[in-house]
Design a protein around this motif. Structure first.
Motif, PDB file in Angstrom:
ATOM      1  N   ALA A  16       0.846  -1.203   0.000  1.00 53.37           N
ATOM      2  CA  ALA A  16       0.000   0.000   0.000  1.00 53.37           C
ATOM      3  C   ALA A  16       0.879   1.250   0.000  1.00 53.37           C
ATOM      4  CB  ALA A  16      -0.918  -0.003   1.220  1.00 53.37           C
ATOM      5  N   GLN A  19       2.361   1.747  -3.393  1.00 45.17           N
ATOM      6  CA  GLN A  19       1.413   2.352  -4.346  1.00 45.17           C
ATOM      7  C   GLN A  19       1.448   3.878  -4.251  1.00 45.17           C
ATOM      8  OE1 GLN A  19      -2.164   0.269  -3.094  1.00 45.17           O
ATOM      9  NE2 GLN A  19      -2.192  -0.904  -5.004  1.00 45.17           N
ATOM     10  N   HIS A  65       1.146  -4.680 -12.291  1.00 44.53           N
ATOM     11  CA  HIS A  65      -0.223  -4.786 -11.751  1.00 44.53           C
ATOM     12  C   HIS A  65      -0.362  -4.134 -10.379  1.00 44.53           C
ATOM     13  CE1 HIS A  65      -0.687  -7.962 -14.821  1.00 44.53           C
ATOM     14  NE2 HIS A  65      -1.946  -7.626 -14.770  1.00 44.53           N
ATOM     15  N   ARG A  66       0.670  -3.442  -9.889  1.00 42.10           N
ATOM     16  CA  ARG A  66       0.630  -3.009  -8.495  1.00 42.10           C
ATOM     17  C   ARG A  66      -0.557  -2.087  -8.188  1.00 42.10           C
ATOM     18  NH1 ARG A  66       4.434   0.070 -11.032  1.00 42.10           N
ATOM     19  NH2 ARG A  66       4.608   2.263 -10.450  1.00 42.10           N
ATOM     20  N   HIS A  67      -1.054  -1.361  -9.194  1.00 39.42           N
ATOM     21  CA  HIS A  67      -2.198  -0.465  -8.939  1.00 39.42           C
ATOM     22  C   HIS A  67      -3.504  -1.232  -8.766  1.00 39.42           C
ATOM     23  CE1 HIS A  67      -2.413  -1.354 -13.156  1.00 39.42           C
ATOM     24  NE2 HIS A  67      -3.554  -0.742 -13.276  1.00 39.42           N
ATOM     25  N   SER A  68      -3.497  -2.532  -9.145  1.00 38.13           N
ATOM     26  CA  SER A  68      -4.745  -3.304  -9.041  1.00 38.13           C
ATOM     27  C   SER A  68      -4.921  -3.910  -7.650  1.00 38.13           C
ATOM     28  CB  SER A  68      -4.780  -4.410 -10.097  1.00 38.13           C
ATOM     29  OG  SER A  68      -3.821  -5.405  -9.801  1.00 38.13           O
ATOM     30  N   PRO A  71      -5.714  -2.462  -0.879  1.00 38.67           N
ATOM     31  CA  PRO A  71      -5.147  -2.680   0.463  1.00 38.67           C
ATOM     32  C   PRO A  71      -6.167  -3.197   1.484  1.00 38.67           C
ATOM     33  CG  PRO A  71      -4.487  -0.549  -0.400  1.00 38.67           C
ATOM     34  CD  PRO A  71      -5.517  -1.088  -1.340  1.00 38.67           C
ATOM     35  N   ARG A  73      -7.933  -5.672   1.040  1.00 42.23           N
ATOM     36  CA  ARG A  73      -8.010  -7.132   0.860  1.00 42.23           C
ATOM     37  C   ARG A  73      -6.684  -7.800   1.147  1.00 42.23           C
ATOM     38  NH1 ARG A  73     -12.358  -9.277  -1.549  1.00 42.23           N
ATOM     39  NH2 ARG A  73     -13.974  -7.760  -1.996  1.00 42.23           N
ATOM     40  N   PRO A  77      -3.761 -13.847  -2.008  1.00 38.82           N
ATOM     41  CA  PRO A  77      -4.415 -14.303  -3.250  1.00 38.82           C
ATOM     42  C   PRO A  77      -3.977 -13.484  -4.459  1.00 38.82           C
ATOM     43  CG  PRO A  77      -6.031 -13.987  -1.509  1.00 38.82           C
ATOM     44  CD  PRO A  77      -4.740 -13.433  -0.999  1.00 38.82           C
ATOM     45  N   TRP A  78      -3.747 -12.187  -4.235  1.00 43.23           N
ATOM     46  CA  TRP A  78      -3.310 -11.293  -5.324  1.00 43.23           C
ATOM     47  C   TRP A  78      -1.933 -11.723  -5.840  1.00 43.23           C
ATOM     48  CZ3 TRP A  78       0.734  -7.760  -5.918  1.00 43.23           C
ATOM     49  CH2 TRP A  78       0.584  -6.811  -6.926  1.00 43.23           C
ATOM     50  N   ALA A  81      -1.935 -15.347  -7.362  1.00 44.41           N
ATOM     51  CA  ALA A  81      -2.636 -15.421  -8.659  1.00 44.41           C
ATOM     52  C   ALA A  81      -1.694 -14.989  -9.770  1.00 44.41           C
ATOM     53  CB  ALA A  81      -3.880 -14.537  -8.644  1.00 44.41           C
ATOM     54  N   ILE A  82      -0.932 -13.922  -9.517  1.00 44.93           N
ATOM     55  CA  ILE A  82       0.042 -13.467 -10.519  1.00 44.93           C
ATOM     56  C   ILE A  82       1.106 -14.549 -10.717  1.00 44.93           C
ATOM     57  CG2 ILE A  82       1.846 -11.751 -10.998  1.00 44.93           C
ATOM     58  CD1 ILE A  82       0.126  -9.692  -9.542  1.00 44.93           C
TER      59      ILE A  82
ATOM     60  N   VAL B  17       1.067   5.290  -7.917  1.00 45.58           N
ATOM     61  CA  VAL B  17       0.019   4.871  -8.868  1.00 45.58           C
ATOM     62  C   VAL B  17      -1.357   5.187  -8.289  1.00 45.58           C
ATOM     63  CG1 VAL B  17       1.225   3.040 -10.116  1.00 45.58           C
ATOM     64  CG2 VAL B  17       0.186   2.521  -7.916  1.00 45.58           C
ATOM     65  N   PRO B  84      -5.958  -9.523 -10.060  1.00 41.83           N
ATOM     66  CA  PRO B  84      -5.417 -10.850  -9.713  1.00 41.83           C
ATOM     67  C   PRO B  84      -5.986 -11.348  -8.383  1.00 41.83           C
ATOM     68  CG  PRO B  84      -3.657  -9.376 -10.407  1.00 41.83           C
ATOM     69  CD  PRO B  84      -4.889  -8.541 -10.292  1.00 41.83           C
TER      70      PRO B  84
END
Lengths: 193, 207
Positions: A16, A19, A65-68, A71, A73, A77-78, A81-82, B17, B84
């Motif tokens: 977080a 980001q 993908h860090r913006h996806s 925080p 959650r 899993p994030w 998954a990657i 970001v 993801p």
């Protein structure tokens, strides 16, 4: 796998902060994530493949993908998954390489195996295989073994490294030196004739 | 490059970001922008002559509700597939189930309404015209966070916008028989989604 809630909370906080542009937090996150991903990948990757390549691929994907990441959650899993997707992509890529190499097998391409080459520098050798065998005999045993496995048996660099107990870089260097010597020997032979 | 060097390089390149809003919020925004666009399209092309009668027809409204649910769920699933760890089978199953409900509603129309009639190419063209701008918008939204499973994400996006096109077409086309709606309104939606899925799988194989 990432199991302890404190580790997970710390990673989540680090990401977080990353980001928001905190470089130190990001470095700490990536270092810890790399360790987790490495153990995740090593358990699932065949020994002939380089786990570190996949780990680096995952870190690139994490960066993209860090913006996806949300925080609110869980980070596990994030991250996994990657890692899972990049691992599957790496396995698919490797399978394609193996398939291509199988198609180029000596039997399929019509090339003979080393032991099938005619002996010596026979004068009545219209194919030139005798010359090749003669040149191969001039190589060191390590060079001969590596070139035989790579070019005649059709193994990949990583497979040859595994079979001979060398590193992939050493296989490449040995093969390169062998090719150079072979070229010199074959060019010398063609000048003599 | 070693992994430690890569970590240093990535950390060195770090820029702040903007966090991606939740898929639910992004879906709401997309629907809020897309539905007025459809209303505008309908206003320009003129609603079917019997639209007032259709407003009182339960079967028709039920189908439209199913179509809008399909549109919303497909949009939500496509946007969720960009995050993801939140892209699971359940996400794809929901839009597929709502598509099934819509098809079942059409198929269960009263008997005798199963003649195909004249060509409905115009309906397909109208659907494509309605879907064009929302598709561009959804593509841009998906590109903000590239989905890990591209084929599925694009298939869901295509389903979403063609469902919207189907919804608009139902308010323009006066041919209400089940065969016409199934062949010229529903089949293009199903096939477009399957086509996108196939293209995604092909691109993945050849990548």
């Amino acid at each position: 796998m990432l199991s302890r809630p404190t580790t997970e909370r710390r990673l989540s906080e680090l990401l977080a902060r990353a980001q928001d542009g905190d470089r130190a937090a990001y470095e700490a996150f990536l270092t810890e994530a790399a360790g987790l991903v490495r153990s995740f990948v090593r358990k699932r990757l065949p020994p002939s493949m380089d786990a570190e390549d996949v780990v680096q691929d995952v870190l690139f994907a994490v960066h993209r993908h860090r913006h996806s990441y949300d925080p609110a959650r869980s980070v596990a899993p994030w991250l996994y998954a990657i890692a899972r997707h990049r691992l599957l992509d790496a396995l698919k890529r490797q399978r394609r390489v193996w398939r291509r190499e199988l198609q180029d097998e000596p039997g399929a391409s019509g090339w003979p195996r080393l032991e099938e080459l005619p002996a010596g520098n026979a004068p009545a050798d219209p194919t030139g295989f005798g010359l090749l065998r003669h040149a191969l005999e001039q190589l060191t045993s390590a060079q001969r073994e590596v070139i035989h496995l790579l070019k005649l048996e059709g193994y990949s660099v990583s497979e040859v490294a595994e079979r001979t107990g060398r590193t992939p870089s050493s296989v490449k260097v040995t093969a390169h030196r062998g090719y150079k010597l072979l070229r010199q020997l074959l060019e010398g032979s063609s000048r003599d004739h | 490059m070693t992994t430690d060097e890569l970590v240093l390089a990535l950390a060195g390149d770090l820029e702040p970001v903007r966090r991606l809003p939740s898929p639910g919020r992004r879906t709401l925004r997309f629907c809020a922008a897309a539905l007025p666009l459809v209303a505008l399209f309908l206003a320009v092309h003129g609603l079917r002559a019997d639209w007032q009668r259709k407003l009182g027809e339960t079967a028709f409204l039920r189908e439209q509700a199913a179509l809008l649910t399909f549109f919303t769920l497909s949009t939500w699933a496509a946007l969720r597939s960009c995050v993801p760890g939140r892209d699971n089978w359940f996400v794809t199953a929901l839009p597929a189930a709502s598509l099934g409900v819509w098809l079942a509603f059409i198929a269960s129309r009263h008997p005798g309404a199963h003649e195909l009639g004249p060509s409905g190419v115009n309906c397909v063209v109208r659907m494509a015209a309605v879907a064009l701008v929302p598709f561009a918008a959804l593509t841009a939204a998906l590109r903000r966070a590239p989905p890990l499973e591209r084929g599925r994400a694009w298939a869901l996006a295509v389903w979403s916008v063609t469902a919207l096109g189907g919804f608009a077409t139902q308010w323009l086309c006066t041919r209400d028989n089940a065969a016409h709606v199934l062949v010229w309104h529903a089949a293009p939606v199903v096939l477009a989604g399957l086509g996108a899925l196939g293209c995604g799988a092909f691109r993945r194989r050849s990548a």
